[in-house]
Each structure stands twice: as C-alpha cells, then as structure tokens.
Design a protein around this motif. Structure first.
Motif, mmCIF file in Angstrom:
data_model
loop_
_atom_site.group_PDB
_atom_site.id
_atom_site.type_symbol
_atom_site.label_atom_id
_atom_site.label_comp_id
_atom_site.label_asym_id
_atom_site.label_seq_id
_atom_site.Cartn_x
_atom_site.Cartn_y
_atom_site.Cartn_z
ATOM 1 N N GLU A 130 -5.033 63.881 -57.786
ATOM 2 C CA GLU A 130 -4.472 64.359 -59.061
ATOM 3 C C GLU A 130 -3.621 63.276 -59.729
ATOM 4 O O GLU A 130 -3.686 63.080 -60.941
ATOM 5 N N GLU A 131 -2.806 62.589 -58.930
ATOM 6 C CA GLU A 131 -1.975 61.521 -59.492
ATOM 7 C C GLU A 131 -2.829 60.363 -59.982
ATOM 8 O O GLU A 131 -2.556 59.771 -61.022
ATOM 9 N N ARG A 132 -3.868 60.054 -59.250
ATOM 10 C CA ARG A 132 -4.767 58.973 -59.670
ATOM 11 C C ARG A 132 -5.463 59.326 -60.983
ATOM 12 O O ARG A 132 -5.636 58.457 -61.849
ATOM 13 N N LEU A 133 -5.834 60.588 -61.156
ATOM 14 C CA LEU A 133 -6.450 61.025 -62.411
ATOM 15 C C LEU A 133 -5.459 60.894 -63.567
ATOM 16 O O LEU A 133 -5.809 60.421 -64.645
ATOM 17 N N ARG A 134 -4.212 61.313 -63.329
ATOM 18 C CA ARG A 134 -3.170 61.188 -64.357
ATOM 19 C C ARG A 134 -2.931 59.716 -64.698
ATOM 20 O O ARG A 134 -2.818 59.339 -65.861
ATOM 21 N N CYS A 135 -2.886 58.888 -63.676
ATOM 22 C CA CYS A 135 -2.650 57.460 -63.887
ATOM 23 C C CYS A 135 -3.791 56.793 -64.651
ATOM 24 O O CYS A 135 -3.561 55.844 -65.398
ATOM 25 N N SER A 136 -5.013 57.293 -64.486
ATOM 26 C CA SER A 136 -6.139 56.697 -65.222
ATOM 27 C C SER A 136 -5.963 56.879 -66.723
ATOM 28 O O SER A 136 -6.281 55.992 -67.505
ATOM 29 N N ARG A 137 -5.425 58.014 -67.129
ATOM 30 C CA ARG A 137 -5.157 58.243 -68.551
ATOM 31 C C ARG A 137 -4.034 57.317 -69.042
ATOM 32 O O ARG A 137 -4.105 56.762 -70.131
ATOM 33 N N ILE A 138 -3.006 57.159 -68.238
ATOM 34 C CA ILE A 138 -1.885 56.288 -68.611
ATOM 35 C C ILE A 138 -2.364 54.844 -68.759
ATOM 36 O O ILE A 138 -1.989 54.156 -69.706
ATOM 37 N N THR A 139 -3.211 54.369 -67.837
ATOM 38 C CA THR A 139 -3.698 52.987 -67.949
ATOM 39 C C THR A 139 -4.548 52.815 -69.199
ATOM 40 O O THR A 139 -4.475 51.785 -69.860
#
Length: 168
Positions: A130-139
């Motif tokens: 879930e955090e990796r998915l959120r981070c993909s949007r931030i990047t």
C-alpha cells in the motif's frame, strides 16, 4: 586553471548534465503522458513485467546529473563574481538568480521527495504494498513538478544572457 578554459568546461558540464537531468523528465512525459496507477500485483510480484521495467530504468544518472548541473552553475556564477548578485536578485543578475532558485528547488525535489519515495516503489527500502502504491503517485507528481519547473528555469537562464529588458 585559466579562466576561459575553466569557464568553457563549466558551461559544457552544466549543459550536458542539464540535458540528462531535464531530458529524463521530458522523456518520462513522452513515454507516459498520463499517470497509470500501479496495481498491487505489479509490486507484490517482483517478476512482473511492469515492476521489472521500473527496476531496469536507470535512476542514478538523472539524480546525480542534477547535482552536477547545479554545482557547475553555481561555480560559473562564482567564477564570474555574479553569485551574490544573482542570489540577491540584483539588477541584471535577477533573472539568472530566479533560475538558480528554481534549479535549487528542482534539485531538492529530486533528492528530498522523489528519490526517497522511489526507493520504496522499487523495493530498495522496506515498505508495504500500500505504501509503495502511494509512493508511486508521489514520485509521478514530483517528476511532473520538475518537468513544469524546467520551463521557467530555461526561460530565466536564457533571459539572463538575452533578456536585458527584464532587469532593465
């Protein structure tokens, strides 16, 4: 080192590193014009084609190119005795000063926002799916921010040499 060859070396270093740095952002926009969110399967299966495509992309070149471009730009300003005036946004040096501040903001964005989140997306730092998915949007947003900031950056860099009307 004699001033003219050193200045030429700095100019070309700044130019080449800038092309690598900003070019990475522009190529990202061309390759992925719209953001497509990753699926949990893309991150939970390290053998998925989408995850491997992310992993195989070279991130180091563009990150370090930002440092090289920024350092070469600062050194050019310092060598010419323009650094204080540019940073103080004084007179004819104001446009290059604005460009310097934009470039500094862009480099900080790469190192303090994009890269820490990208490390989680790529699995280089531990994070839940879930955090990796959120981070993909931030990047994605961080990269697009730098792409958009590069337009005024290039304008102010060019106007410092060719736009005396701005500071006149």
């Amino acid at each position: 080192m004699d001033g003219i060859p050193f200045d030429l070396l700095l100019r070309w270093t700044h130019f080449a590193a800038g092309i690598i740095w900003v070019g990475h952002n522009y190529s990202s926009v061309i390759q992925r014009p719209t953001w497509q969110p990753l699926a949990a399967a893309d991150l939970s299966d390290d053998t998925s084609p989408r995850f491997q495509a992310l992993l195989n992309r070279e991130h180091g070149f563009f990150r370090w190119a930002s440092v090289v471009a920024w350092c070469a730009g600062i050194l050019m300003l310092q060598q010419r005795g323009w650094l204080a005036g540019a940073l103080g946004l004084q007179g004819a040096l104001a446009p290059i000063g604005v460009g310097t501040y934009i470039g500094t903001l862009m480099m900080a964005n790469v190192w303090l926002v994009l890269w820490p989140h990208q490390q989680k997306v790529l699995g280089l730092k531990p994070a839940t799916v879930e955090e990796r998915l959120r981070c993909s949007r931030i990047t994605h947003l961080s990269s697009r921010t730098n792409t958009m900031l590069s337009i005024p950056l290039l304008f102010f860099m060019a106007s410092s040499s060719h736009g005396g009307l701005l500071a006149g």
